[in-house]
Structure formats: structure tokens, C-alpha cells
Design an enzyme around this catalytic site. Sequence first.
Site, PDB file in Angstrom:
ATOM      1  CG  ASP A  31      -0.255  -0.344   2.527  1.00  0.00           C
ATOM      2  OD1 ASP A  31       0.984  -0.377   2.547  1.00  0.00           O
ATOM      3  OD2 ASP A  31      -0.954  -0.571   3.520  1.00  0.00           O
ATOM      4  CG  HIS A  74      -5.933  -1.810   8.806  1.00  0.00           C
ATOM      5  ND1 HIS A  74      -6.130  -0.613   9.471  1.00  0.00           N
ATOM      6  CD2 HIS A  74      -4.600  -1.906   8.659  1.00  0.00           C
ATOM      7  CE1 HIS A  74      -4.974  -0.032   9.698  1.00  0.00           C
ATOM      8  NE2 HIS A  74      -4.013  -0.798   9.223  1.00  0.00           N
ATOM      9  CG  ASN A 129      -9.044  -1.056  11.954  1.00  0.00           C
ATOM     10  OD1 ASN A 129      -8.101  -1.682  11.496  1.00  0.00           O
ATOM     11  ND2 ASN A 129      -9.526   0.042  11.393  1.00  0.00           N
ATOM     12  CD  GLU A 132      -8.886   1.396   7.842  1.00  0.00           C
ATOM     13  OE1 GLU A 132      -8.809   0.434   8.635  1.00  0.00           O
ATOM     14  OE2 GLU A 132      -8.408   2.517   8.098  1.00  0.00           O
TER      15      GLU A 132
HETATM   16  C1  GLP Z   1      -0.479   0.641   8.608  1.00  0.00           C
HETATM   17  C2  GLP Z   1      -0.116  -0.184   7.380  1.00  0.00           C
HETATM   18  C3  GLP Z   1      -0.311  -1.657   7.640  1.00  0.00           C
HETATM   19  C4  GLP Z   1       0.328  -2.051   8.949  1.00  0.00           C
HETATM   20  C5  GLP Z   1      -0.301  -1.275  10.090  1.00  0.00           C
HETATM   21  C6  GLP Z   1       0.253  -1.645  11.447  1.00  0.00           C
HETATM   22  O1  GLP Z   1      -1.836   0.864   8.699  1.00  0.00           O
HETATM   23  N1  GLP Z   1      -0.851   0.191   6.230  1.00  0.00           N
HETATM   24  O2  GLP Z   1       0.233  -2.400   6.555  1.00  0.00           O
HETATM   25  O3  GLP Z   1       0.189  -3.424   9.160  1.00  0.00           O
HETATM   26  O4  GLP Z   1      -0.050   0.098   9.841  1.00  0.00           O
HETATM   27  O5  GLP Z   1       1.438  -0.958  11.693  1.00  0.00           O
HETATM   28  P1  GLP Z   1       2.427  -1.285  12.888  1.00  0.00           P
HETATM   29  O6  GLP Z   1       3.174  -2.512  12.490  1.00  0.00           O
HETATM   30  O7  GLP Z   1       3.316  -0.080  12.972  1.00  0.00           O
HETATM   31  O8  GLP Z   1       1.603  -1.480  14.096  1.00  0.00           O
END
Ligand code: GLP
Length: 236
Positions: free
Chosen positions: A62, A130, A128, A135
Amino acid sequence: MKIIEVRDQMEGGKIAFALLKDKLAEGAEVLGLATGSSPIAFYQEIINSDLDLSALISVNLDEYVGLDPENDQSYHYFMQKHLFDAKPFKMSYLPDGQASDLEASAKAYDQILEEHPIDLQILGIGRNGHIGFNEPGSSFEAKTQIVDLQPSTIEANARFFDNIDEVPKKAISMGIASIMTAKSIVLFAYGKSKAEAIAGLISGPITEDLPASVLQKHPDVTIIADEAALSLYKAL
Ligand code: GLP
């Protein structure tokens, strides 16, 4: 689904690195990569190793809409800094969040994914539930799509920006259907804030309300998580 409890991200990174080496020995050529803090120790393991990635292809999950790749909060920048500068791939693809026609950019990314089927997909997970930026409510059938970020995601990601108003409200993300085509998936989760999402992912109903729950339907998923992230699941 395989669940591996680790002490911390360092141990998680080492375990995932061993798994990557196995997949490469089996002939993996395309890696699906993720941003966020959770995969950083894994990328560091790769950097510290003598592994050569220059014959491989990477495709990222993404990107924010509207951020320049040079912006230090863009996922392009994140990947350069945490992996690509030290370990370049033959070719690295990320969704283009700056395209004037975002729908066309999403279609173009689907084409790239079709040409390069993912052997091993790395995932983190949002609070949440995702995955990528898909989402709650995202269709399990979706391919690359433009998504509106939920307030809780904007809030969670605000820590990386000077203030919350600078966090983009939209992103372009590989869809759930694209993620599910990966041959193998490794998902990292660390900390209490992920406990509810992890409990739902592993043993809740399979529902678009918790996008990661779709992984119950995938034949080769490894969850690498610490005790805090597994705490609610273990209490069930
Ligand atoms: C963002 C990214 C996700 C990732 C999430 C969790 O939303 N788009 O791909 O998994 O953050 O991030 P973290 O690993 O920093 O908790």
C-alpha cells in the site's frame, strides 16, 4: 494456521528470516512487502545477512494517496530506508498514490500483481484488524483499491507525523483478494493494542468487519506474535 509466540520483534524477525530462506531455497521469486513498525526487525535481519535479493521482485501492499515518494512518511521512503537502500531488488513495485487517475493506477497495479504472483507475503495488522490498508467493511473480493482511512487508523499512524492533520485520509492498497493469492503469508503482531484483532483473526468469525479474519481461509499462514498480542486469544 501456524502461531509462533516470540519474546520480541527481534526474535520474530529472526524466525521470519529463517522462513524466508526456506522459501527462497524452494524457488520463491516474488516477495510481498509491508510497512509499519512490525516488519522492521525482519528487514534488519535481511540487511545484516549476506542474502542477495537482486534477482528477486518485490511488490508492496500500500501507499498513502497524495504523498510524494520523497516525503519521509511515504511508504516508498520507508521501504528505501528500511530495506531497499541496503538490499536492492531486481525490481520493486509500490502502488502509485500520486497518480492523477487513481483508479487507473489501481488497475495498473493489479496487472503488475498478475505478472508477478506473490510467493511470500509479509503482513502487519491494524488495531481494527485491517491488513494492508483494507479497513473493516472492505470486500474480500477486492483487488487494488482506493480506501478511506478510518479515524482510528489515522490516529494510530499520527505518531509518525508532526500532527494528525498531516496524516493522509486516503490510501491505495492491494485488496484482500490480491493478498489471498500469495502462496505463503507471514503476519507480525506485537503489543497489547493488537490483542483484539489477533483474537478475531485466529478464532473469531470470518467477517469483512475484521479483514484479517479472511486469513483463516488461507492454506499457509504463519502468525508471529508476542505474548501481549496473543493475550486475548489465549484467554479465550
Ligand atoms: C499501517 C499499514 C499496515 C500495517 C499497520 C500496522 O496501517 N498500512 O500495513 O500493518 O499500519 O502498523 P504497525 O506494524 O506499525 O503497528
